[in-house]
Design an enzyme around this catalytic site. Structure first.
Site, short mmCIF file in Angstrom:
data_model
loop_
_atom_site.label_atom_id
_atom_site.label_comp_id
_atom_site.label_asym_id
_atom_site.label_seq_id
_atom_site.Cartn_x
_atom_site.Cartn_y
_atom_site.Cartn_z
N HIS A 103 0.83 -1.22 0.00
CA HIS A 103 0.00 0.00 0.00
C HIS A 103 0.85 1.26 0.00
CE1 HIS A 103 -3.27 -2.74 1.24
NE2 HIS A 103 -2.35 -3.26 2.03
N SER A 111 15.24 21.26 -16.95
CA SER A 111 14.04 22.05 -17.21
C SER A 111 14.43 23.30 -17.98
CB SER A 111 13.39 22.43 -15.88
OG SER A 111 12.57 23.57 -16.05
N LYS A 157 16.28 21.86 -11.69
CA LYS A 157 15.59 20.59 -11.94
C LYS A 157 16.48 19.53 -12.60
CE LYS A 157 11.99 19.61 -11.22
NZ LYS A 157 10.73 19.82 -11.97
N GLU A 209 9.53 8.31 -16.68
CA GLU A 209 8.16 8.77 -16.94
C GLU A 209 7.66 8.26 -18.28
OE1 GLU A 209 7.71 13.00 -14.75
OE2 GLU A 209 9.29 12.88 -16.22
#
Ligand code: ARG
Length: 481
Positions: free
Chosen positions: A176, A297, A303, A310
């Site tokens: 979980h 970024s 970043k 992803e």
């Protein structure tokens, strides 16, 4: 200049020879095809990928026609030489496509006929594009599945190498997404490795089931000519030959299976992706990506983004979509060949390409990342991670598990309420005492899982050996192509 979807890869209308070459069916038709028909129905922009297997299929067909005495040696020599030339022209980018080349099969046959003359016009004897395209796509799929399988092995090797390198380092195991029990990092990495081992099996099994030659089925019913389907199957390296010509030209199970297996590989890669997105976040901080496998970024200078992870997650939607698209295309199709079947190719090419790219990018990302073992250990060394071990300590001394669970649960609740550290409460409790409390010391809980396939050092050492021999055995059965 904008690319025109109706023409070949990298080609525009102006690169093409003017119309003039005839369609394959010109005899039956008084007029030529409309532009709208050609624009809508051509498959050349994507089926050029089949050029090599199409030529291989034609060579085998020619040799079959010789055995059947439908071509003499001289004619066959001329056609085979023309096929060699077509192969060279395509490889050199010198092949001139014309307007009427609706697919790669048409283009190759047209050019062979231009080069070889009347002998070339015999190439299509006893053959239809229906059995030809099914043959080509099966040959292509066989190679593609073998190459994806090689990519799966490479990712498994990267996981195994990292698992070896990190030794007995550990991290929290989750259910979980809540910390449950600590496990070795190697155990966690190899969990993905075993899922990939099943994918490898499935890739090879799908390849094996699709390893059937449809050549000789003709348009749908076979031929009045003395063809040699067994001979051409053998020549092309197929394991077997079709039993029913209607089925042979309309069966796309092999594409559907390939798409399913690729989608499932994608699902597995997406789970790795999701995990690494979390792991590389500042909050979790279990891993630092190598600069070569991370992106920056355009606006936020600080970043460092996990784009590979992803996209491994994101592209999986497309892989599932490709499978769905084909199943819906096949559903309700009457026997035998229907032009709908041309829709088998783009999903297949796309899924093979995307999975191939994802496997290699993830492999690089995993191989080069820095694991932050101190942060993993710190996250795993919470007293609560040993709660189950305290309960099992009681069980080993005769307490029924339900009672043991309640005893430890009460201590955890008191500790959370501010009564003291769990270790101190356990040490002071007459049912537990100092020996049990010692289980809470950092690094101890992970050593307690000793059963086969479990997450502790001894069990994982045995698992590593099983995994390594599995990967070696799988390497040995990787098909050459
Ligand atoms: N381009 C077609 C395909 O990919 C080839 C077969 C066309 N056959 C036909 N009878 N129109 O399916």
């Amino acid at each position: 200049m904008a690319e025109d979807p109706a023409v070949g890869v990298g080609q525009t209308h102006s690169d093409r020879e003017p119309a003039g070459a005839r369609t394959l069916w010109h005899g039956r038709f008084a007029g030529g095809p409309s532009e709208a028909l050609m624009a809508f129905t051509v498959s050349l922009p994507f089926d050029q990928r089949l050029a090599a297997v199409d030529i291989a299929g034609s060579r085998a067909h020619v040799r079959g026609l010789v055995r059947s005495e439908l071509l003499d040696g001289e004619e066959a020599g001329a056609v085979l030489a023309a096929l060699d030339q077509v192969e060279e022209e395509l490889a050199a980018g010198a092949f001139a496509f014309v307007e009427s080349d609706e697919d790669i099969h048409t283009a190759v046959e047209r050019r062979v006929t231009e080069i070889a003359g009347p002998a070339g016009a015999k190439l299509h004897t006893g053959r239809s594009r229906n059995d030809q395209v099914a043959t080509d796509l099966r040959l292509w799929t066989k190679q593609a599945l073998a190459s994806v399988a090689a990519g799966v092995l490479a990712l498994q090797e990267a996981l195994a190498a990292r698992a070896d390198e990190v030794g007995d380092a550990y991290l929290p195991g989750y259910t979980h997404l809540q910390q449950a029990q600590p496990v070795l990092l190697a155990h966690h990495l190899l969990a993905h490795g075993w899922a990939l081992a099943r994918d490898y099996d499935r890739l090879l099994a799908a390849r094996e089931r699709g390893d059937v030659s449809p050549l000789g089925a003709g348009a749908l019913a076979g031929s009045s000519l003395p063809l040699d389907p067994e001979g051409t199957a053998l020549d092309l390296g197929f394991a077997s030959v079709f039993d029913n010509s209607l089925d042979a030209v309309s069966d796309r199970d092999f594409v559907a299976e390939a798409l399913f297996v690729l989608a499932l590989v994608g699902v597995h890669l997406s789970r790795i992706g999701e995990e690494w997105v979390l792991w590389s976040s500042e909050e979790v901080g279990f891993v630092t990506l190598d600069d070569a496998y991370a992106t920056g970024s355009s606006m936020l200078p600080q970043k460092k983004n996990p784009d590979i992870a992803e996209l491994a997650r994101g592209k999986t939607g497309r892989l599932v979509g490709n499978l769905t698209a084909l199943l819906v295309t096949l559903k309700g199709l009457p026997l035998a060949y229907n032009r709908d079947l041309q829709e088998d190719k783009e999903p297949l090419f796309d899924s093979v390409e995307q999975v191939t790219l994802a496997l290699s990018a993830l492999q690089g990302m995993i191989a080069t990342a820095t694991f932050r073992l101190d942060r993993m250990a710190a996250a795993a060394d919470t007293p609560a991670a040993a709660a189950t071990d305290l309960a099992e300590w009681l069980v080993a001394r005769g307490t029924p598990f339900r009672d043991a669970h309640a005893v430890v649960g009460e201590l955890v609740r008191r500790s959370l309420a501010g009564d003291g550290a769990l270790a101190d409460l356990a040490a002071a409790d007459d049912r537990l005492g100092p020996e049990a409390a010692a289980l809470i010391a950092p690094g101890v809980p992970v050593t307690r899982r000793t059963t086969r396939g479990g997450g502790g050092p001894a069990a994982v050492a045995a698992q590593r050996e099983r995994f390594t021999s599995r990967v070696h055995a799988d390497q040995a059965r990787l098909p050459a192509s």
